[in-house]
Design an enzyme around this catalytic site. Sequence first.
Site, PDB file in Angstrom:
ATOM      1  N   LEU A   7       7.233   1.332 -43.563  1.00  0.00           N
ATOM      2  CA  LEU A   7       6.752   2.411 -42.692  1.00  0.00           C
ATOM      3  C   LEU A   7       7.875   3.113 -41.941  1.00  0.00           C
ATOM      4  O   LEU A   7       7.617   4.020 -41.165  1.00  0.00           O
ATOM      5  CB  LEU A   7       5.737   1.852 -41.688  1.00  0.00           C
ATOM      6  N   ARG A   8       9.126   2.681 -42.164  1.00  0.00           N
ATOM      7  CA  ARG A   8      10.221   3.326 -41.454  1.00  0.00           C
ATOM      8  C   ARG A   8      10.303   4.806 -41.811  1.00  0.00           C
ATOM      9  O   ARG A   8      10.612   5.655 -40.978  1.00  0.00           O
ATOM     10  CB  ARG A   8      11.542   2.624 -41.756  1.00  0.00           C
ATOM     11  N   ALA A   9      10.014   5.141 -43.066  1.00  0.00           N
ATOM     12  CA  ALA A   9      10.066   6.541 -43.491  1.00  0.00           C
ATOM     13  C   ALA A   9       9.075   7.394 -42.715  1.00  0.00           C
ATOM     14  O   ALA A   9       9.390   8.517 -42.308  1.00  0.00           O
ATOM     15  CB  ALA A   9       9.800   6.646 -44.988  1.00  0.00           C
TER      16      ALA A   9
END
Length: 723
Positions: A283-285
């Site tokens: 989910l960093r993107a």
Amino acid sequence: MPVHYPFSAVLGCQADSADGLDDMGLALVLTTISPEIGGVLVRGEKGTAKSTAVRGLAAVLPSISVYAGDRFSIDPADGSAESPDGPFGAAAAVESRPVRLVELPVGASEDRVVGSIHLESALSRGTVEFEPGLLARAHRGLLYVDEVNLLHDHLVDLLLDAAAMGRVSVERDGVSVSHAARFVLIGTMNPEEGELRPQLLDRFGLTVEVAAPRDPSLRAEVVRRRMAFDLDAAAFAERFGPGERALTARIAEARELVGKVRLTEAGLLKIAEVCAAFEVDGLRADIVTARTAVAHAAWAGRSEVTRADIRRAALLALPHRRRRNPFDAPGLDEDLLDRILGDDELPPEPPEGGPDDGSDDGSGDDSVGLDTPPPSGSDGSTDGEDSSDGSASGDDGSDGGEPLSVEPASEASAEPDGNSETNTDAPADDQPPNEPQAPSGVAPESVTSAAQAYRPRLLTVTGLGTGRTGGRSKAIGSSGRRIGATEGGRGGLHLVETLKAAAGKQAARGRTTGRVELRTEDLRTAIREGREANLVLFCVDASGSMAARKRMAQVKAAVLSLLLDAYRRRDKVGMVTFRGEGAEVALPPTGSVDLAAARLDEIPAGGRTPLAEGLLEAARVLQREQLRDPDLRPLLVVVTDGRANSRTHGKAAVKRSQQAAAYVAGLGVTTVVIDSESGPMRLGLARELAGHLGAEHVPVAEVSAEALTSAVHGYTTVGKGAA
């Protein structure tokens, strides 16, 4: 004070209009507006103004307030901030200073990065004091790592963890210190010198690709500006002064606005849809894209995120996160991105209460507020022309600021010359059954793709080296387990050995009680045994006999697997191929394993087997590299079935190959022969070649680590050619 090349003088970094910044300039500015984005990695060929733009960026950032004498630069306006040099009372002096640009040398030690005890205080006064490292100095500023791909992995991990957590804790040498370390991490690199590991690449918030402009008028303007700066730096800086001040003001305005920008529920869902469609991991993107879109809206002076903001954010935050393995090139399908975003602007806020999902928190507000710090910018739909000192931005013909992409220049694969001859020494069973025979005197050429790569066995260089830190062969270096101490030399201080050396000399120095008197001759440095990177040179047989029975696919799979291993171990790689009547350097030694993999895929097979020429060409490459870097120890990997023939084939060719092998053996290079021979009838020529080379003999089927494990259980015999 030295005058740096102005940021706004870099082509593509002028912010006098909404579309004045190219990808590199925009990414740098956005991450200073919102440091939570996670920094920027700038990838590009040499001479594209990467370092010039980064060094100029610090000069256009608004000044910060700090306590006088505070080495940790905490914000006086932040009541929760604590400094190891504090506490500071209400009467403490506050001063304003420019934002620091702290440069981290590639060869820096861990102590220099995070800090350690103050050695002079410990030895002279017997007191334990903490000496802050580069991370403390970079707090609330910029931390710049040039050639970040050459930085040792454990330091990269340390930097990125500090950037993500915003704090550094030091528990060592009797010191226990924790301090804030919030900085904008900027890395630059030339992909030809090697890649970052994918997991480290993902930790950078934004990544941009830069290349030199191809337009002669732009190139001429770069040269004109550089010559003017070199002639009179002060006058040149003054010329671009108004642009620099305008950029500073715009960054300050964006920082004020960024906390007020609204990211609606529709916008957030669109970001999630984009990230899911491109199948990025984790989910960093999503988080980085959202923060970048908010910063871009603030840069453009908008109070709400638009479709254009999300598009620009996705182009900066997602390309490098789509890599599935080390040899995947970063990139983004912009047509797919546009289809996902659609042509319509984001819908307005839904009615109070949000979508009918059966839940209601009573807030009536579906917008998402993201706090971030600010630079100045563009209107979200475009990004200018080109990056200075030679760097260029992408151009889709509409001023749209497409992301730059660097296509590694690949050498043309060898073309059939019509003069290749069949390998008359090859046994008949090497000709694939049920396939048409080649005309007499001509061997067909073909380019075969590699089979599936696998985890290979570890090949190492014998002895103990002193090369740069890596993961292959044993070496004496700055990291690893401590195995002794030495007088003088380079490396960390070995305190115990230093005190032991001084203890026996105290009587001669008139000291019988009290503190130990230390002198320069007492200092001892630690000797550490770790791992080094090596030069792995592949000498690949691409003759007609290698094309038989799909042998080349198996050979390329083995070489590709070893290249993957070299990538992980930070090796330098090169490739020599031989076929027809000669040998050629398919890839000069380089740190770019990606480029080596691309060249491997292009190698055609066909023609005779000039084994001697291949070995001699490999020897010339090794000798040149030895002159360039004596500490870089080589590992020669010869991939062949051992056959040797040419126009003067027969006994003369065999004798010449034996003489070439003896010459290579005389160089003292660790060599491995990967035997590609297969089938029920084997001549064992590669094993004989290994004997002449003084090399280890490894059948191609035993290159994999799994095959080696099976050998231990008796399934096969390591080092034997028989199946």
